[in-house]
Design a protein around this motif. Structure first.
Motif: not given
Length: 265
Positions: A76-95
């Motif tokens: 749950r801890l890792w999920n709460s961090v990995a699911s943060q909007r700025d985190m997923v947005t960065r990974a989504f747009v980076a490539p």
């Protein structure tokens, strides 16, 4: 990211910490082996550090979408961090070197895939447009346009305000802003690019933008009626199908067929 483990974080970390400190009886037996080769892995590293959200953010900031999705399933801890909007947005747009992603997907599984097929260009239909002419203009295949927009024939273009055009050249995405939408014809979540990065809010399909909770309810209710299931089951198949109602129904039908065959074997 649409995934989370049910195991308690404390139990996980206790298990991992215990693996870092073997009993005295086994220490002498493993000294010779470990002295010749030291392997840094999640099972012998100092895992208490990985219970810090600040450290997790530093690590997750360097992960691509597939690895970020896996990390979100650890606890749950890792999920709460990995699911943060700025985190997923960065990974989504980076490539693709995108500038930004606007909108909130109905399903967290949307972020698990940022392949080129996830994106499309919004083309406003004008007089004289044909599917063939648009295929030439955007350097894509006619069948790809039809498949994305669920068109059975070329004549379907005349009843629509716009078409979604698949992207063949990833350079189109550089420094652009895309908008997450549930297109009424494509019937799935798409990251849409508009001319000058400004969506046309006058058009009918904008009312079905992915951020609309009403759209979510309508799609799920439709799936529920088609499958003759409860809300939880419809939500499950909607999630595993990445927001595609047709794929959700196809998966549900395949599961029913498997259950029937298993019962008669």
């Amino acid at each position: 990211m649409g995934c989370c483990c049910d195991e308690d974080d404390g139990d996980i970390f206790r298990h991992l910490m215990n693996s870092n400190f073997p009993s005295s009886s086994s220490t002498s037996a493993t000294t010779t082996t470990t002295s010749s080769c030291t392997v840094i892995s999640p099972m012998n590293s100092y895992f208490s550090a990985l219970s810090s959200t600040d450290i997790l953010r530093l690590i997750f900031d360097n992960l691509p979408i597939p690895d970020l999705a896996r990390a979100s399933c650890v606890c749950r801890l890792w999920n709460s961090v990995a699911s943060q909007r700025d985190m997923v947005t960065r990974a989504f747009v980076a490539p693709w070197k995108l500038n930004d992603v606007v909108g909130n997907p109905l399903s967290g599984s949307f972020w698990r895939d940022n392949s080129l097929a996830k994106f499309a260009v919004s083309h406003h239909i004008t007089r004289g447009d044909t599917v063939a002419s648009l295929a030439v203009k955007y350097s894509v295949q006619v069948m790809d346009i039809k498949r994305l927009n669920n068109m059975m024939s070329d004549h379907g273009i005349y009843s629509r305000e716009r078409l979604l055009i698949p992207i063949s050249n990833p350079d189109i995405l550089i420094n652009r802003t895309c908008f997450i939408e549930l297109d009424v014809y494509a019937k799935r979540e798409v990251a849409v690019l508009y001319p000058n990065d400004l969506p046309d809010r006058r058009t009918a399909y904008v009312s079905n933008r992915i951020s609309s909770e009403e759209s979510n309810k309508k799609v799920l209710e439709s799936l529920k009626r088609s499958m003759h299931v409860d809300n939880e089951t419809a939500q499950y198949y909607w999630s595993v199908a990445n927001g595609d109602p047709r794929a959700a129904f196809a998966q549900f039908s395949a599961d029913l067929k498997w259950d029937w065959q298993a019962g008669h074997s």
